[in-house]
Design a protein around this motif. Structure first.
Motif, PDB file in Angstrom:
ATOM      1  N   THR A 109       0.827  -1.204   0.000  1.00  0.00           N
ATOM      2  CA  THR A 109       0.000   0.000   0.000  1.00  0.00           C
ATOM      3  C   THR A 109       0.860   1.253   0.000  1.00  0.00           C
ATOM      4  O   THR A 109       0.539   2.239  -0.668  1.00  0.00           O
ATOM      5  N   SER A 178     -16.569   0.560   1.979  1.00  0.00           N
ATOM      6  CA  SER A 178     -15.462   0.325   2.903  1.00  0.00           C
ATOM      7  C   SER A 178     -14.378   1.381   2.711  1.00  0.00           C
ATOM      8  O   SER A 178     -14.309   2.044   1.667  1.00  0.00           O
ATOM      9  N   PRO A 180     -11.049   1.041   2.225  1.00  0.00           N
ATOM     10  CA  PRO A 180     -10.183   0.834   1.054  1.00  0.00           C
ATOM     11  C   PRO A 180     -10.855   1.215  -0.262  1.00  0.00           C
ATOM     12  O   PRO A 180     -10.217   1.789  -1.149  1.00  0.00           O
ATOM     13  N   ASN A 181     -12.153   0.927  -0.388  1.00  0.00           N
ATOM     14  CA  ASN A 181     -12.840   1.235  -1.643  1.00  0.00           C
ATOM     15  C   ASN A 181     -13.075   2.731  -1.826  1.00  0.00           C
ATOM     16  O   ASN A 181     -13.064   3.236  -2.956  1.00  0.00           O
ATOM     17  N   LYS A 184      -9.833   3.997  -3.104  1.00  0.00           N
ATOM     18  CA  LYS A 184      -9.643   3.610  -4.510  1.00  0.00           C
ATOM     19  C   LYS A 184     -10.518   4.456  -5.436  1.00  0.00           C
ATOM     20  O   LYS A 184     -10.078   4.865  -6.519  1.00  0.00           O
ATOM     21  N   SER A 232      -5.179   7.975   2.739  1.00  0.00           N
ATOM     22  CA  SER A 232      -4.839   6.562   2.909  1.00  0.00           C
ATOM     23  C   SER A 232      -3.597   6.372   3.772  1.00  0.00           C
ATOM     24  O   SER A 232      -3.481   5.389   4.509  1.00  0.00           O
ATOM     25  N   CYS A 295      -5.676   1.162  -7.767  1.00  0.00           N
ATOM     26  CA  CYS A 295      -7.001   0.564  -7.580  1.00  0.00           C
ATOM     27  C   CYS A 295      -6.949  -0.959  -7.594  1.00  0.00           C
ATOM     28  O   CYS A 295      -7.803  -1.623  -7.005  1.00  0.00           O
ATOM     29  N   SER A 298      -3.649  -1.724  -4.095  1.00  0.00           N
ATOM     30  CA  SER A 298      -3.601  -1.088  -2.775  1.00  0.00           C
ATOM     31  C   SER A 298      -4.718  -1.573  -1.851  1.00  0.00           C
ATOM     32  O   SER A 298      -5.779  -2.011  -2.301  1.00  0.00           O
ATOM     33  N   ASN A 299      -4.464  -1.483  -0.537  1.00  0.00           N
ATOM     34  CA  ASN A 299      -5.459  -1.839   0.474  1.00  0.00           C
ATOM     35  C   ASN A 299      -5.240  -0.953   1.699  1.00  0.00           C
ATOM     36  O   ASN A 299      -4.261  -1.105   2.415  1.00  0.00           O
ATOM     37  N   SER A 300      -6.169  -0.031   1.948  1.00  0.00           N
ATOM     38  CA  SER A 300      -5.972   0.992   2.978  1.00  0.00           C
ATOM     39  C   SER A 300      -6.459   0.561   4.357  1.00  0.00           C
ATOM     40  O   SER A 300      -7.131   1.325   5.057  1.00  0.00           O
ATOM     41  N   LYS A 301      -6.120  -0.638   4.761  1.00  0.00           N
ATOM     42  CA  LYS A 301      -6.456  -1.094   6.112  1.00  0.00           C
ATOM     43  C   LYS A 301      -5.284  -0.829   7.056  1.00  0.00           C
ATOM     44  O   LYS A 301      -4.137  -0.739   6.629  1.00  0.00           O
TER      45      LYS A 301
END
Length: 349
Positions: A109, A178, A180-181, A184, A232, A295, A298-301
Motif C-alpha cells: 500500500t 469500505s 479501502p474502496n 480507490k 490513505s 485501484c 492497494s489496500n488501505s487497512k
C-alpha cells in the motif's frame, strides 16, 4: 501535517480535514493573478518580498495556535477531547517505537501510494508549471492573462476537493462503502479522471476556449487526492504517517524538476501543437497507469506494523501457524507409519 491528522482527526472525518492541505491551491489561485499584475507593474522583486512577509505572518499564527494533540490543547472542551481520543482508539501510540523501516518500504500500500502520487503529481505539475508556457506560446497570451488563467483551476481544485471529501466521509460514516474502496474511488477520480481531461487538452489544437476548459477540469479534478492517497497514508499507519508522507514527498519532489525537463526537451525552439500534444500524452500515461495500479493492488487497512503490539501479535500468529503446521505434519507422519505397520503385519499373516 499527517502527524497532526493522526492525533486529532477521527477516522471517518479524515478526508475532509486532509482537504485543508490543498489550501495551497487557494494560495496559488490568489497569488498567480496578483503576481502577474505586480510583475507587470512593479517588477518581480516585489513578489518575493510580499510572499515572504505573508509566510512570516502565517508562521506566527501557527506557532501560537497549533498543538500536537488534544491532551496539550488548553482551549478545547472535555467532551470534544474525549470524543477525539475515543474515536482514535488504540491506533495512535503514546510512546513512539522505533520506525519499522523494512515493513514500511516493502508494504504494497505504501508502494502504491508512491505510484499514485507520482502519477497524479506528474499530471498536476505538467499543468501547474508548464500551463502558462503552453498558453503563451500556443495561444499567444501575455503574463497578466496567464496569471488569471493559472489561478482559477487551483481555486476549483480546492472546491472539488472539499465536495469529494464530504462524499467520501459520508460513504464511510453510513457504511455504504469500505475505507479501502473509498480511497480507490478517490484515486480513480484524481488520476484516471484527470487523464481523460488531459487527453482532451492534448487534442484541443488551437482552440483556446476548449483548452481552457480541459486544463481547468484536469487541475480541478485532482483535488480528489485528499480523499484518496493522502488520506490513505493515515489510514494504514497513524503512528508513522509523518514518516511515510516524508518518504513519498521526497520521491514525488523529483517530479517537480523532471516534468519541466521533459517539456523543455520536447518543446525547446519547437513550440508547436504537436509537441505539446506529446507532453500531454506522457502525462496521461502516467495518470492512467498509476491510477489503475493503485485501484488494483492497494489496500488501505490499518497495518499490523503500525504498533509494536501489532507486530508482536503478527509474529505470534505466524509462530502458532508454524507450530500447527508442524504438529499436523507430525500427525500425518505418525498416521502413515501406523498404516504402513498394519499393512506389513497383514502381509506377514
Amino acid at each position: 501535517m499527517h502527524n497532526l491528522t493522526a492525533s486529532w482527526i477521527p477516522p471517518n472525518e479524515r478526508s475532509k480535514f486532509v482537504t485543508s492541505y490543498l489550501g495551497s491551491s487557494v494560495g496559488v489561485a490568489i497569488t498567480y493573478p496578483i503576481c502577474g499584475f505586480v510583475i507587470d507593474r512593479w517588477g518581480w522583486e516585489v513578489v518575493f518580498y510580499s510572499s515572504g512577509f505573508t509566510g512570516t505572518v502565517w508562521f506566527a499564527a501557527w506557532w501560537l495556535l497549533i498543538y500536537d494533540n488534544p491532551h496539550e490543547h488548553p482551549r478545547i472542551t472535555h467532551n470534544e477531547r474525549e470524543y477525539i481520543v475515543n474515536s482514535l482508539g488504540q491506533s495512535v501510540a503514546k510512546d513512539k517505537a522505533p520506525v519499522p523501516w523494512g515493513a514500511i518500504l516493502t508494504d504494497r500500500t505504501v508502494l502504491m501510494n508512491i505510484v499514485a502520487q507520482v502519477g497524479g503529481v506528474w499530471g498536476f505539475f505538467t499543468l501547474m508549471t508548464n500551463g502558462p508556457s503552453y498558453f503563451k506560446f500556443i495561444h499567444g497570451w501575455n503574463i497578466r492573462e496567464t496569471g488569471l488563467l493559472s489561478g482559477l483551476p487551483h481555486l476549483l481544485r480546492m472546491g472539488w476537493a472539499y465536495v469529494f471529501s464530504q462524499l467520501g466521509d459520508y460513504l464511510l460514516r453510513s457504511g455504504k462503502m469500505s475505507r479501502p474502496n473509498v480511497r480507490k474511488l478517490a484515486t480513480a477520480v484524481c488520476c484516471i479522471g484527470q487523464g481523460f481531461f488531459m487527453l482532451g487538452l492534448a487534442y484541443s489544437g488551437c482552440d483556446r476556449y476548449r483548452a481552457i476548459v480541459f486544463l481547468t477540469l484536469a487541475v480541478a479534478i485532482h483535488g480528489a487526492v485528499s480523499t484518496g492517497p493522502l488520506a490513505s497514508i493515515v489510514d494504514i499507519s497513524p503512528n508513522y504517517a509523518g514518516v511515510i508522507l516524508g518518504i513519498i514527498n521526497t520521491i514525488v519532489a523529483s517530479v517537480g524538476f523532471l516534468t519541466p525537463m521533459v517539456v523543455g526537451y520536447l518543446t525547446y525552439q519547437n513550440q508547436t501543437v504537436v509537441q505539446w500534444q506529446k507532453v500531454f500524452w506522457i502525462a496521461t500515461l502516467f495518470l492512467f497507469v498509476s491510477g489503475i495500479l493503485y485501484c488494483t493492488i492497494s489496500n488501505s487497512k490499518l497495518k499490523s506494523w503500525n504498533s509494536p503490539e501489532g507486530e508482536q501479535n503478527s509474529a505470534e500468529k505466524e509462530m502458532k501457524d508454524m507450530r500447527k503446521n508442524k504438529e499436523e505434519g507430525t500427525a500425518d507422519e505418525k498416521g502413515a507409519m501406523l498404516r504402513s505397520a498394519e499393512k506389513n503385519g497383514a502381509t506377514a499373516t
